[in-house]
Design a protein around this motif. Sequence first.
Motif, PDB file in Angstrom:
ATOM      1  N   ALA A 199       0.814  -1.220   0.000  1.00 57.55           N
ATOM      2  CA  ALA A 199       0.000   0.000   0.000  1.00 57.55           C
ATOM      3  C   ALA A 199       0.849   1.273   0.000  1.00 57.55           C
ATOM      4  O   ALA A 199       0.640   2.162  -0.840  1.00 57.55           O
ATOM      5  CB  ALA A 199      -0.948  -0.002   1.201  1.00 57.55           C
ATOM      6  N   ARG A 200       1.781   1.383   0.926  1.00 59.06           N
ATOM      7  CA  ARG A 200       2.550   2.630   1.077  1.00 59.06           C
ATOM      8  C   ARG A 200       3.278   3.057  -0.202  1.00 59.06           C
ATOM      9  O   ARG A 200       3.082   4.173  -0.666  1.00 59.06           O
ATOM     10  CB  ARG A 200       3.527   2.503   2.251  1.00 59.06           C
ATOM     11  CG  ARG A 200       4.265   3.813   2.504  1.00 59.06           C
ATOM     12  CD  ARG A 200       5.021   3.766   3.776  1.00 59.06           C
ATOM     13  NE  ARG A 200       4.035   3.627   4.852  1.00 59.06           N
ATOM     14  CZ  ARG A 200       4.327   3.585   6.122  1.00 59.06           C
ATOM     15  NH1 ARG A 200       5.563   3.663   6.519  1.00 59.06           N
ATOM     16  NH2 ARG A 200       3.396   3.443   7.041  1.00 59.06           N
ATOM     17  N   PRO A 201       4.116   2.181  -0.842  1.00 58.11           N
ATOM     18  CA  PRO A 201       4.805   2.612  -2.063  1.00 58.11           C
ATOM     19  C   PRO A 201       3.844   2.909  -3.232  1.00 58.11           C
ATOM     20  O   PRO A 201       4.178   3.649  -4.134  1.00 58.11           O
ATOM     21  CB  PRO A 201       5.707   1.427  -2.420  1.00 58.11           C
ATOM     22  CG  PRO A 201       5.817   0.614  -1.187  1.00 58.11           C
ATOM     23  CD  PRO A 201       4.565   0.853  -0.411  1.00 58.11           C
ATOM     24  N   ALA A 202       2.635   2.320  -3.181  1.00 56.69           N
ATOM     25  CA  ALA A 202       1.664   2.554  -4.252  1.00 56.69           C
ATOM     26  C   ALA A 202       0.817   3.795  -3.990  1.00 56.69           C
ATOM     27  O   ALA A 202      -0.005   4.169  -4.823  1.00 56.69           O
ATOM     28  CB  ALA A 202       0.765   1.326  -4.415  1.00 56.69           C
ATOM     29  N   GLY A 203       1.001   4.419  -2.817  1.00 54.93           N
ATOM     30  CA  GLY A 203       0.239   5.627  -2.497  1.00 54.93           C
ATOM     31  C   GLY A 203      -1.205   5.345  -2.130  1.00 54.93           C
ATOM     32  O   GLY A 203      -2.078   6.180  -2.339  1.00 54.93           O
ATOM     33  N   VAL A 204      -1.450   4.171  -1.563  1.00 51.02           N
ATOM     34  CA  VAL A 204      -2.795   3.764  -1.151  1.00 51.02           C
ATOM     35  C   VAL A 204      -2.754   3.486   0.346  1.00 51.02           C
ATOM     36  O   VAL A 204      -1.755   2.961   0.854  1.00 51.02           O
ATOM     37  CB  VAL A 204      -3.234   2.495  -1.928  1.00 51.02           C
ATOM     38  CG1 VAL A 204      -4.575   1.977  -1.457  1.00 51.02           C
ATOM     39  CG2 VAL A 204      -3.252   2.755  -3.425  1.00 51.02           C
ATOM     40  N   SER A 205      -3.825   3.817   1.055  1.00 48.19           N
ATOM     41  CA  SER A 205      -3.837   3.535   2.494  1.00 48.19           C
ATOM     42  C   SER A 205      -3.987   2.037   2.725  1.00 48.19           C
ATOM     43  O   SER A 205      -4.562   1.311   1.904  1.00 48.19           O
ATOM     44  CB  SER A 205      -4.974   4.290   3.192  1.00 48.19           C
ATOM     45  OG  SER A 205      -6.216   3.689   2.904  1.00 48.19           O
ATOM     46  N   VAL A 206      -3.461   1.578   3.855  1.00 42.66           N
ATOM     47  CA  VAL A 206      -3.541   0.159   4.203  1.00 42.66           C
ATOM     48  C   VAL A 206      -4.998  -0.268   4.331  1.00 42.66           C
ATOM     49  O   VAL A 206      -5.395  -1.351   3.876  1.00 42.66           O
ATOM     50  CB  VAL A 206      -2.756  -0.125   5.514  1.00 42.66           C
ATOM     51  CG1 VAL A 206      -3.004  -1.546   5.993  1.00 42.66           C
ATOM     52  CG2 VAL A 206      -1.272   0.120   5.296  1.00 42.66           C
ATOM     53  N   SER A 207      -5.838   0.589   4.942  1.00 41.30           N
ATOM     54  CA  SER A 207      -7.251   0.227   5.125  1.00 41.30           C
ATOM     55  C   SER A 207      -7.959   0.118   3.769  1.00 41.30           C
ATOM     56  O   SER A 207      -8.789  -0.774   3.568  1.00 41.30           O
ATOM     57  CB  SER A 207      -7.966   1.214   6.037  1.00 41.30           C
ATOM     58  OG  SER A 207      -7.992   2.503   5.465  1.00 41.30           O
ATOM     59  N   THR A 208      -7.620   0.993   2.822  1.00 44.22           N
ATOM     60  CA  THR A 208      -8.230   0.920   1.491  1.00 44.22           C
ATOM     61  C   THR A 208      -7.820  -0.373   0.793  1.00 44.22           C
ATOM     62  O   THR A 208      -8.654  -1.067   0.202  1.00 44.22           O
ATOM     63  CB  THR A 208      -7.822   2.143   0.635  1.00 44.22           C
ATOM     64  OG1 THR A 208      -8.321   3.325   1.253  1.00 44.22           O
ATOM     65  CG2 THR A 208      -8.356   2.034  -0.779  1.00 44.22           C
ATOM     66  N   LEU A 209      -6.544  -0.710   0.886  1.00 43.15           N
ATOM     67  CA  LEU A 209      -6.072  -1.951   0.272  1.00 43.15           C
ATOM     68  C   LEU A 209      -6.745  -3.157   0.918  1.00 43.15           C
ATOM     69  O   LEU A 209      -7.180  -4.078   0.236  1.00 43.15           O
ATOM     70  CB  LEU A 209      -4.548  -2.064   0.369  1.00 43.15           C
ATOM     71  CG  LEU A 209      -3.934  -3.358  -0.197  1.00 43.15           C
ATOM     72  CD1 LEU A 209      -4.323  -3.585  -1.659  1.00 43.15           C
ATOM     73  CD2 LEU A 209      -2.422  -3.344  -0.022  1.00 43.15           C
ATOM     74  N   SER A 210      -6.863  -3.152   2.225  1.00 40.52           N
ATOM     75  CA  SER A 210      -7.505  -4.256   2.943  1.00 40.52           C
ATOM     76  C   SER A 210      -8.957  -4.417   2.496  1.00 40.52           C
ATOM     77  O   SER A 210      -9.418  -5.530   2.233  1.00 40.52           O
ATOM     78  CB  SER A 210      -7.437  -4.015   4.449  1.00 40.52           C
ATOM     79  OG  SER A 210      -8.123  -5.039   5.133  1.00 40.52           O
TER      80      SER A 210
END
Length: 183
Positions: free
Chosen positions: A27-38
């Motif tokens: 998530a972090r290197p892709a610029g997405v929040s962990v909660s959004t990815l989850s």
Amino acid sequence: MPYTLDQVGARLRAARQARGWTLEELARPAGVSVSTLSRLESGKRQASLELLLPLTRRLGIRIDDLLPTETPDPRVHRAVERRDGMVIAPLTLEQSPVQALKIVYPPMDAAPAARIHEGYEWLYVLSGRVRLALDGSEHVLTPGEAAEFDTRLPHSISATAEGPAEVLSIFSAAGERFHTRLP
């Protein structure tokens, strides 16, 4: 099968886990929040190009890799050929890199002329007696016996005079073309 997005999350999770990454490591290197990815991986968030593009770039995959594909019909629907008394039934799809045929050879008093071609062949006798003329030697195979050989050696396959023989034969596509398409 129509394309659906219900498998995108599971496929995204599988791609991440195959690399041994945590949610945060993707998530972090892709610029997405962990909660959004989850939520995306669990199917609680709908996939969008805005979310998927940076994630797939980071994973080194294409968006197409996340979409379900239509599973082709695995059944073989190829015509049985009859030539020179033989009955040749294809057992594999035409585009398969390895071809398998069930061949019924008619009885013959003598071996046909030997030929050579590119490829490698394996055969298994289902019924009858098979005469394999190979590089100047003749071998008779009975039900349950198998043979394998380089088809660049002079060879011919036929049933003996005692009756027809049924064989399963496997070879490269070049060998299949030789067996089924040459006069």
